[in-house]
Design a protein around this motif. Sequence first.
Motif, PDB file in Angstrom:
ATOM      1  N   PRO A 105      -0.770   0.745  14.147  1.00  0.00           N
ATOM      2  CA  PRO A 105      -0.797  -0.600  13.555  1.00  0.00           C
ATOM      3  C   PRO A 105       0.301  -1.472  14.147  1.00  0.00           C
ATOM      4  O   PRO A 105       1.363  -0.977  14.538  1.00  0.00           O
ATOM      5  CB  PRO A 105      -0.570  -0.339  12.069  1.00  0.00           C
ATOM      6  CG  PRO A 105       0.251   0.917  12.043  1.00  0.00           C
ATOM      7  CD  PRO A 105      -0.225   1.745  13.199  1.00  0.00           C
TER       8      PRO A 105
ATOM      9  N   GLN B  53      -0.404  -6.917   5.472  1.00  0.00           N
ATOM     10  CA  GLN B  53      -1.066  -6.048   4.503  1.00  0.00           C
ATOM     11  C   GLN B  53      -0.161  -5.617   3.356  1.00  0.00           C
ATOM     12  O   GLN B  53      -0.637  -5.057   2.368  1.00  0.00           O
ATOM     13  CB  GLN B  53      -1.596  -4.799   5.221  1.00  0.00           C
ATOM     14  CG  GLN B  53      -2.703  -5.075   6.214  1.00  0.00           C
ATOM     15  CD  GLN B  53      -3.980  -5.554   5.543  1.00  0.00           C
ATOM     16  OE1 GLN B  53      -4.340  -5.076   4.468  1.00  0.00           O
ATOM     17  NE2 GLN B  53      -4.676  -6.487   6.170  1.00  0.00           N
TER      18      GLN B  53
ATOM     19  N   TYR C 128       2.465   0.399   3.676  1.00  0.00           N
ATOM     20  CA  TYR C 128       1.248   0.245   4.478  1.00  0.00           C
ATOM     21  C   TYR C 128       0.604   1.605   4.736  1.00  0.00           C
ATOM     22  O   TYR C 128      -0.622   1.755   4.635  1.00  0.00           O
ATOM     23  CB  TYR C 128       1.579  -0.435   5.808  1.00  0.00           C
ATOM     24  CG  TYR C 128       0.401  -0.484   6.752  1.00  0.00           C
ATOM     25  CD1 TYR C 128      -0.540  -1.496   6.653  1.00  0.00           C
ATOM     26  CD2 TYR C 128       0.237   0.495   7.738  1.00  0.00           C
ATOM     27  CE1 TYR C 128      -1.635  -1.535   7.515  1.00  0.00           C
ATOM     28  CE2 TYR C 128      -0.856   0.462   8.596  1.00  0.00           C
ATOM     29  CZ  TYR C 128      -1.784  -0.551   8.480  1.00  0.00           C
ATOM     30  OH  TYR C 128      -2.865  -0.591   9.324  1.00  0.00           O
ATOM     31  N   THR C 129       1.417   2.606   5.074  1.00  0.00           N
ATOM     32  CA  THR C 129       0.890   3.939   5.355  1.00  0.00           C
ATOM     33  C   THR C 129       0.189   4.518   4.135  1.00  0.00           C
ATOM     34  O   THR C 129      -0.896   5.109   4.231  1.00  0.00           O
ATOM     35  CB  THR C 129       2.024   4.873   5.809  1.00  0.00           C
ATOM     36  OG1 THR C 129       2.690   4.299   6.945  1.00  0.00           O
ATOM     37  CG2 THR C 129       1.485   6.241   6.175  1.00  0.00           C
TER      38      THR C 129
ATOM     39  N   LYS D  51      -1.092   2.815   1.623  1.00  0.00           N
ATOM     40  CA  LYS D  51      -2.285   2.007   1.366  1.00  0.00           C
ATOM     41  C   LYS D  51      -3.423   2.401   2.292  1.00  0.00           C
ATOM     42  O   LYS D  51      -4.573   2.541   1.864  1.00  0.00           O
ATOM     43  CB  LYS D  51      -1.944   0.523   1.538  1.00  0.00           C
ATOM     44  CG  LYS D  51      -3.080  -0.426   1.193  1.00  0.00           C
ATOM     45  CD  LYS D  51      -2.622  -1.866   1.336  1.00  0.00           C
ATOM     46  CE  LYS D  51      -3.758  -2.828   0.985  1.00  0.00           C
ATOM     47  NZ  LYS D  51      -3.328  -4.250   1.124  1.00  0.00           N
ATOM     48  N   ALA D  52      -3.115   2.595   3.561  1.00  0.00           N
ATOM     49  CA  ALA D  52      -4.136   3.005   4.525  1.00  0.00           C
ATOM     50  C   ALA D  52      -4.661   4.403   4.211  1.00  0.00           C
ATOM     51  O   ALA D  52      -5.851   4.686   4.368  1.00  0.00           O
ATOM     52  CB  ALA D  52      -3.564   2.962   5.943  1.00  0.00           C
TER      53      ALA D  52
ATOM     54  N   GLN E 208      -7.133   4.209   1.344  1.00  0.00           N
ATOM     55  CA  GLN E 208      -8.408   3.606   1.735  1.00  0.00           C
ATOM     56  C   GLN E 208      -9.288   4.561   2.513  1.00  0.00           C
ATOM     57  O   GLN E 208     -10.518   4.486   2.428  1.00  0.00           O
ATOM     58  CB  GLN E 208      -8.134   2.351   2.567  1.00  0.00           C
ATOM     59  CG  GLN E 208      -7.551   1.196   1.768  1.00  0.00           C
ATOM     60  CD  GLN E 208      -7.235  -0.002   2.630  1.00  0.00           C
ATOM     61  OE1 GLN E 208      -7.268   0.073   3.858  1.00  0.00           O
ATOM     62  NE2 GLN E 208      -6.921  -1.126   1.999  1.00  0.00           N
ATOM     63  N   THR E 209      -8.704   5.461   3.277  1.00  0.00           N
ATOM     64  CA  THR E 209      -9.482   6.412   4.069  1.00  0.00           C
ATOM     65  C   THR E 209      -9.846   7.678   3.304  1.00  0.00           C
ATOM     66  O   THR E 209     -10.767   8.376   3.682  1.00  0.00           O
ATOM     67  CB  THR E 209      -8.683   6.818   5.327  1.00  0.00           C
ATOM     68  OG1 THR E 209      -7.398   7.347   4.939  1.00  0.00           O
ATOM     69  CG2 THR E 209      -8.465   5.610   6.238  1.00  0.00           C
TER      70      THR E 209
END
Length: 342
Positions: free
Chosen positions: A132, A140, A329-330, A332-333, A336-337
Amino acid sequence: MQSLSSICKKLGRSSRFFVELAPSVGFSTSCYFCSQKKKKSPYQEVDQNKYSNLIRSIVSTKISSQTPESLFQEDDLLYGPVSKCKVQEQESGPIVTQNTVLLLNPEKRNGSNTLTDSSVPLKIPLQKNKMPSVTRILQQTMTAKQILTLERWKQRMILELGEDGFAEYTSDIFLQGKHFHEALEAILSSQEQLKELDEKTISSGYVASVQHVLKDISGVRALESAVHHETLKYLGLMDCVAEYRGKLCVIDWKTSEKPKPFIQNTFDNPLQVVAYVGAINHDASYSFEVQCGLIVVAYKDGSPAHTHFMDSELCSQYWPKWLLRLEKYTEKAKNQTTPNPD
């Protein structure tokens, strides 16, 4: 002396008049009030005998026998025991990052801090990969307040310009920023690139705004060059790495329509700069170490740009904040995955 009542009785018998003595006589200056019948009070209709015991107990009691303890006991009988709220735990303190990666790199600090050919600034292209970017991470992980402020600004601009007008405005701002960065790259690199630019771009208000800053810049090391952090796995595109008043800095050029005289007015720009500082110190493509940063805010009307110098101490203060945004961010990502369980 005869009493008034006996005299009146005698007069009444002799004159055949009857005089009824009232216990009290009231006088009024209005004939209307004299002729009206006195209204009965609602209290006169109350059955006095029925509530005589209650009245007698209230009047005769001078001091209440109830105490705070007795009142609490009565409340317990009537409403049950009091359910006490749990005491909120006090915050243990500010959130601390779990990353232990340092901003500086001791290996580079002990090695060479100069380029083999310092006259040619590095310009590493940004390659597509799964890392990213710094810009994406900051976008984000904006706070709710930042998102609300940005949305309010957007809605206000749409009301003033309309949907099409706002789209044209944002496109124009992007092009102005692009031309501004191209002009600075040409000015700081070589005279040949400067000749390729049109006169309108070179003489723009943004370029005129930073003329006093360019006088303090020397020893350019990198221009529009990609950088990535080998340990923390993020990348970015730096505007410039050069010496500002003798201090090697990551320089970030910004454009603004409103004055930003304080570093607090630049929002997340300090985090962006310190992210590049940390990345360049852990990128094998760069043989030197950077400890400082510089934010330059240029203005369209040509007024002198504001400079916000970030020394090594200030960069060290912003580095944990950047690591927290990266962790956010990590996480959150990752959420989501991760597939939802059935």
